[in-house]
Design a protein around this motif. Structure first.
Motif, PDB file in Angstrom:
ATOM      1  N   ARG A 117       0.802  -1.208  -0.180  1.00 52.14           N
ATOM      2  CA  ARG A 117       0.078  -0.054   0.050  1.00 52.14           C
ATOM      3  C   ARG A 117       0.941   1.206  -0.177  1.00 52.14           C
ATOM      4  N   ASP A 118       1.793   1.336  -0.938  1.00 47.93           N
ATOM      5  CA  ASP A 118       2.657   2.578  -1.429  1.00 47.93           C
ATOM      6  C   ASP A 118       2.081   3.072  -2.527  1.00 47.93           C
ATOM      7  N   LEU A 119       0.956   4.011  -2.416  1.00 47.83           N
ATOM      8  CA  LEU A 119       0.211   4.237  -3.976  1.00 47.83           C
ATOM      9  C   LEU A 119       1.058   5.109  -4.909  1.00 47.83           C
ATOM     10  N   LEU A 120       1.837   5.971  -4.186  1.00 49.70           N
ATOM     11  CA  LEU A 120       2.875   6.775  -4.990  1.00 49.70           C
ATOM     12  C   LEU A 120       3.809   5.667  -5.645  1.00 49.70           C
ATOM     13  N   ARG A 121       4.425   4.704  -5.163  1.00 46.37           N
ATOM     14  CA  ARG A 121       5.273   3.814  -5.804  1.00 46.37           C
ATOM     15  C   ARG A 121       4.250   2.968  -6.728  1.00 46.37           C
ATOM     16  N   ALA A 122       3.219   2.862  -6.682  1.00 46.54           N
ATOM     17  CA  ALA A 122       2.299   1.954  -7.438  1.00 46.54           C
ATOM     18  C   ALA A 122       1.981   2.907  -8.546  1.00 46.54           C
ATOM     19  N   ALA A 123       1.880   4.090  -8.231  1.00 42.03           N
ATOM     20  CA  ALA A 123       1.680   4.776  -9.406  1.00 42.03           C
ATOM     21  C   ALA A 123       2.764   4.970 -10.409  1.00 42.03           C
ATOM     22  N   LEU A 124       4.067   5.242  -9.804  1.00 41.46           N
ATOM     23  CA  LEU A 124       5.200   5.249 -10.538  1.00 41.46           C
ATOM     24  C   LEU A 124       5.436   4.203 -11.470  1.00 41.46           C
ATOM     25  N   HIS A 125       5.054   2.917 -10.839  1.00 45.11           N
ATOM     26  CA  HIS A 125       5.320   1.688 -11.720  1.00 45.11           C
ATOM     27  C   HIS A 125       4.202   1.596 -12.855  1.00 45.11           C
ATOM     28  N   TYR A 126       3.059   1.767 -12.497  1.00 44.84           N
ATOM     29  CA  TYR A 126       2.235   1.844 -13.685  1.00 44.84           C
ATOM     30  C   TYR A 126       2.371   2.954 -14.638  1.00 44.84           C
ATOM     31  N   GLN A 127       2.825   3.944 -14.408  1.00 47.45           N
ATOM     32  CA  GLN A 127       3.283   4.955 -15.552  1.00 47.45           C
ATOM     33  C   GLN A 127       4.394   4.139 -16.210  1.00 47.45           C
ATOM     34  N   ARG A 128       5.507   3.829 -15.836  1.00 46.98           N
ATOM     35  CA  ARG A 128       6.394   3.013 -16.424  1.00 46.98           C
ATOM     36  C   ARG A 128       5.909   1.821 -17.332  1.00 46.98           C
ATOM     37  N   ALA A 129       4.752   1.213 -16.740  1.00 43.16           N
ATOM     38  CA  ALA A 129       4.217  -0.002 -17.526  1.00 43.16           C
ATOM     39  C   ALA A 129       3.402   0.498 -18.551  1.00 43.16           C
ATOM     40  N   SER A 147      -2.022   4.934 -13.487  1.00 36.53           N
ATOM     41  CA  SER A 147      -1.182   5.678 -12.821  1.00 36.53           C
ATOM     42  C   SER A 147      -1.694   6.924 -12.070  1.00 36.53           C
ATOM     43  N   ALA A 148      -2.372   7.623 -12.938  1.00 32.57           N
ATOM     44  CA  ALA A 148      -3.066   9.148 -12.765  1.00 32.57           C
ATOM     45  C   ALA A 148      -4.051   8.920 -11.561  1.00 32.57           C
ATOM     46  N   GLU A 149      -4.845   7.817 -11.664  1.00 36.14           N
ATOM     47  CA  GLU A 149      -5.942   7.809 -10.610  1.00 36.14           C
ATOM     48  C   GLU A 149      -5.200   7.420  -9.177  1.00 36.14           C
ATOM     49  N   LEU A 150      -4.192   6.746  -9.066  1.00 40.45           N
ATOM     50  CA  LEU A 150      -3.661   6.757  -7.689  1.00 40.45           C
ATOM     51  C   LEU A 150      -2.714   7.879  -7.695  1.00 40.45           C
ATOM     52  N   ALA A 151      -2.279   8.378  -8.491  1.00 38.03           N
ATOM     53  CA  ALA A 151      -1.279   9.841  -7.920  1.00 38.03           C
ATOM     54  C   ALA A 151      -2.060  10.735  -7.627  1.00 38.03           C
ATOM     55  N   GLN A 194       5.531  15.257  -7.404  1.00 38.00           N
ATOM     56  CA  GLN A 194       5.571  16.208  -8.621  1.00 38.00           C
ATOM     57  C   GLN A 194       6.196  15.753  -9.760  1.00 38.00           C
ATOM     58  N   SER A 195       7.496  14.934  -9.512  1.00 29.27           N
ATOM     59  CA  SER A 195       8.021  14.423 -10.917  1.00 29.27           C
ATOM     60  C   SER A 195       6.944  13.521 -11.629  1.00 29.27           C
ATOM     61  N   LEU A 196       6.483  12.671 -10.890  1.00 26.60           N
ATOM     62  CA  LEU A 196       5.463  11.710 -11.543  1.00 26.60           C
ATOM     63  C   LEU A 196       4.403  12.786 -12.135  1.00 26.60           C
ATOM     64  N   LEU A 197       3.638  13.473 -11.741  1.00 30.46           N
ATOM     65  CA  LEU A 197       2.492  14.466 -12.370  1.00 30.46           C
ATOM     66  C   LEU A 197       2.972  14.910 -13.267  1.00 30.46           C
ATOM     67  N   ALA A 198       4.336  15.678 -13.276  1.00 26.22           N
ATOM     68  CA  ALA A 198       4.932  16.292 -14.724  1.00 26.22           C
ATOM     69  C   ALA A 198       5.115  15.157 -15.801  1.00 26.22           C
ATOM     70  N   ALA A 199       5.359  13.933 -15.484  1.00 27.67           N
ATOM     71  CA  ALA A 199       5.629  12.923 -16.490  1.00 27.67           C
ATOM     72  C   ALA A 199       4.521  12.477 -17.153  1.00 27.67           C
ATOM     73  N   LEU A 200       3.439  12.454 -16.510  1.00 25.04           N
ATOM     74  CA  LEU A 200       2.077  11.927 -17.193  1.00 25.04           C
ATOM     75  C   LEU A 200       1.502  12.828 -18.131  1.00 25.04           C
ATOM     76  N   ASP A 201       1.119  11.915 -19.255  1.00 27.25           N
ATOM     77  CA  ASP A 201       0.918  12.911 -20.567  1.00 27.25           C
ATOM     78  C   ASP A 201      -0.646  12.946 -20.269  1.00 27.25           C
ATOM     79  N   PRO A 202      -1.330  14.247 -20.337  1.00 32.26           N
ATOM     80  CA  PRO A 202      -2.727  14.389 -20.555  1.00 32.26           C
ATOM     81  C   PRO A 202      -3.520  13.752 -21.540  1.00 32.26           C
TER      82      PRO A 202
END
Length: 358
Positions: free
Chosen positions: A82-94, A100-104, A121-129
């Motif tokens: 249950r580390d949602l930020l790390r989960a979101a980071l991995h989903y983004q890389r996947a 990823s956006a839902e969790l982040a 902040q870095s993850l949110l910047a990396a996600l493509d709207p």
């Protein structure tokens, strides 16, 4: 280990990333060869890979291998540790930008309170709207705005909020869309409070018009901001009314928002000429912040108590409060607060009590 992106991982996390392969002996072997480092973790021993080794082995993985490992790691951190930020980071890389956006964007302030603001902040910047549906795009811009505002980048935060507002035009009316509009309005109202208070108040009123009984905490936060803006306009009766309405919406259990509302009520009453009532609210705020073990909150409240007493002519009481505030400032190591409270009592009249606006 390279797929964990430099973060430490437990044996369970590493085995989940490799689809359940038993790795006890392998981890021991790699640790003994100094390719991994073992350290104590919250739940179990954790392993870290040296940066140069991580980069080398991550480059060896094919794109498909990386995505599969990241997907499995995301599932593990979402459902097991249950580390949602790390989960979101991995989903983004996947490649799963939506998940990823839902969790982040699900709990921005929870991540901030856990000290995860920079990686978030870095993850949110990396996600493509462009990869997201309309509702998620708005939530992404809203989350970006909240993070940027927290970091003090008001211009970028305002740009993100503006994009979120533009996105609202694409949504059909719904309770969820109204809640998002209220959050955007609170963000804009907070951002503009010191620059253009009149515009900030307009945003807060827009947010209050959008909220309903299903969002009492959000409504209370909007009313809290409205109260601080009305204090700035010296409309103390209206400010007190808004703040008391906010307080009535909150549960009696200690919370940061409840403490903030009580602090602002104390200030509004004191500035409005009812010092005794203001001191009662401030004392309640102190009890809440103490229960939350919020040392910085207690520090600010004790300082305000000293100012209220000084205004009312209780110099001895004010001096005692300033001394207590100085001791707390030294305890937390805040040089700014130490400087504020190290001068004689009369020096405190040089600054007004700060309103709590969270």
């Amino acid at each position: 280990m390279a797929a964990l992106l430099g973060y430490p991982g437990t044996r369970d996390a590493i085995e989940a990333t490799l689809a359940g392969t038993s790795l006890k002996r392998t981890l021991l072997y790699l640790t003994n060869r100094f390719l991994l480092r073992e350290q104590a973790g919250r739940r179990a021993p954790e392993y870290m890979i040296h940066a140069i080794v991580q980069s080398f082995y991550y480059d060896l993985l094919s794109r498909r291998e990386r995505q599969e490992m990241h997907r499995r790691a995301g599932e593990y951190y979402e459902h097991e540790e249950r580390d949602l930020l790390r989960a979101a980071l991995h989903y983004q890389r996947a490649g799963d930008a939506a998940r990823s956006a839902e969790l982040a964007t699900g709990d921005i302030w929870g991540a901030i309170n856990q000290g995860q603001v920079r990686p978030l902040q870095s993850l949110l910047a990396a996600l493509d709207p462009v990869q997201l549906e309309a509702a998620l795009r708005i939530n992404l811009q809203l989350a970006r705005g909240e993070i940027l505002a927290f970091l003090g980048d008001s211009q970028a935060a305002q740009a993100a909020y503006t994009k979120a507002v533009d996105g609202l035009k694409l949504l059909s009316p719904s309770p969820e869309a109204a809640k998002v509009e209220a959050r955007i309005s609170l963000g804009m109202g907070t951002l503009l409070a010191n620059q253009t208070p009149e515009a900030a108040l307009d945003w807060i009123e827009r947010g209050l018009a959008a909220t309903d009984a299903q969002s009492p905490t959000l409504t209370a936060a909007l009313l809290n901001r409205k109260g601080t803006l009305l204090v700035g306009q010296a409309d103390y009766p209206a400010a007190i009314a808004a703040l008391e309405q906010a307080l009535a919406l909150l549960p009696a259990t200690p919370s940061q928002l409840r403490a903030n509302v009580l602090i602002n009520l104390g200030t509004a009453c004191a500035w409005g000429g009812d010092g005794a009532r203001g001191q009662q609210y401030t004392a309640q705020a102190l009890a809440v912040s103490t229960a939350l073990h919020d040392t910085f909150g207690v520090l600010g409240i004790v300082s305000n108590m000293g100012i209220d007493k000084e205004i009312s002519g209780d110099w001895a009481g004010a001096g005692a409060d300033y001394q207590a505030a100085l001791a707390l400032a030294e305890q937390v190591g805040s040089l700014t607060e130490q400087a504020r409270h190290s001068s004689p009592v009369a020096g405190a009249m040089m600054h007004a009590p700060e309103l709590s606006t969270s």
